[in-house]
Design a protein around this motif. Structure first.
Motif: not given
Length: 392
Positions: A139, A142-143, A146-147, A149-150, A325
């Motif tokens: 997890t 994956l940050a 994820t960051s 995308a955000a 994030g």
């Protein structure tokens, strides 16, 4: 009559400074994320970072001077990652987590005093332990995506700098990415008109937390934290030193790191241990050709860590005002190599692949049962599966 050249005399000192800078900047964000995940406030997280840095800084100075070997210590980065993975599942209190940290310290002391305890940890199959670590790290690794995308405009510069630095000098890739993240955070603060900047506590202060005994925290935090620290830090740390011709003073090292963990726990430190990856910087050729003088690198690193301890309040304050994030993305980059190594170790042996796979998915799922987190259940599931499938 010959004399040691000035550049030769300074090599272990410089190597120690580099060891501390690389070790600190490459993983402190993981420590902050881990402490915050189990209930620490920003002040308590800064206190924990301070306690960890001071205890292992003093510990490595003492061990290196006493043994005349480059003994380097560190906080448990995999252990911090384990804590960070509990961000959405931990239901206990911060004082219960501190009680679990205290238990880990006692277990490490006992490991040095009671050889059977170390042997028991050694009997846990390496693929199972590695699969648990890989599942915990998934997890977090994956940050970065994820960051991205955000908040692409904030994350892209960090990723670009990291990739370029990996190409030309991998040792400084993470510190470079961290500096870039600080620049991005500063730009965001300016654009927001300095919101939240003045409210931060910039100077670290020891924050005492009275530990409480909680069975769920001991089983769900202390046991997995102890196992992952022994398997992913202490054992590899011994191997790294041996590869450069140094035998680790096992009992003194376990005593110092265990007592240091016990002392630091009420102030928020999770666990300290033998350094693994960064140990090579102080024990290897970078510390000079004269192997009898490389212990100076351990002392130099310890002194540098004590200086860096003063920055713990600033770093936690910056983490508190960072976009959600963003620093977790840096932490994910810091853990990527460890994740890859854990995956390879988990699935390399064919006979362990199914038990390791069950261990991995259990840890990655983060399941919580009876208030106990997924890392413990991952070990249970993996060991049971291995026992059943081995008999078959």
């Amino acid at each position: 009559m010959t004399s040691t050249a000035p550049s030769t005399r300074s090599e272990p000192i410089v190597a120690g400074i580099v060891t501390a800078l690389v070790g600190f900047t490459s993983s402190f964000v993981v420590v902050i994320a881990g402490l915050r995940a189990v209930g620490a406030t920003p002040v308590q997280a800064a206190s924990g970072l301070l306690a960890l840095t001071v205890t292992f800084g003093i510990g490595m100075i003492a061990l290196s001077m006493r043994t005349r070997r480059p003994i380097t210590l560190a906080w448990s980065t995999p252990g911090a990652a384990l804590l960070a993975s509990m961000a959405n599942s931990y239901e206990g209190s911060w004082s219960a987590a501190v009680g679990a940290f205290l238990v880990v310290g006692l277990l490490i002391v006992a490991t040095g005093l009671v050889p059977a305890l170390g042997e028991l940890i050694g009997r846990i199959p390496t693929p199972i332990a590695q699969a648990m670590l890989a599942g915990v790290l998934l997890t977090l690794c994956l940050a970065p995506m994820t960051s991205l995308a955000a908040q692409p405009f904030s994350t892209v510069p960090i990723l670009v700098v990291w990739v370029i630095a990996m190409r030309w000098n991998a040792r400084w890739a993470l510190p470079s990415a961290l500096v870039t993240a600080f620049v991005v955070i500063g730009v965001n603060v300016v654009l927001d008109g300095g919101a939240g900047w003045a409210e931060q506590a910039w100077w670290p202060e020891p924050a005492w937390t009275t530990p409480t005994v909680d069975a769920a925290a001991i089983v769900g935090i202390a046991i997995p934290l102890y196992v992952v620290t022994m398997a992913s830090q202490n054992v590899p740390g011994v191997a790294v030193l041996r590869s450069f011709g140094y035998e680790t003073p096992w009992r003194p090292a376990m005593f110092v790191t265990g007592v240091g963990t016990v002392v630091g726990a009420p102030f928020g430190g999770h666990v300290i241990n033998l350094a693994a990856l960064s140990a090579a910087l102080a024990a290897g050729p970078e510390a000079g050709a004269d192997t009898s003088r490389r212990w100076i690198a351990g002392v130099s690193a310890g002194v540098t860590y004590l200086v860096l301890a003063a920055l713990s309040g600033v770093l936690v304050a910056v983490a508190s005002i960072a976009p959600d994030g963003l620093l977790e993305a840096v932490a994910g980059l810091a853990l990527l190599a460890t994740f890859v190594s854990a995956v390879l170790g988990a699935f390399e042996q064919e006979g362990f692949r199914i038990p390791a796979g069950l261990t991995f998915v259990t840890a990655a799922a983060g399941v919580t049962f009876a208030g106990i987190g997924g890392a413990f259940w991952a070990l249970v599931v993996g060991l049971l599966a291995f026992g059943v499938l081995r008999k078959r």
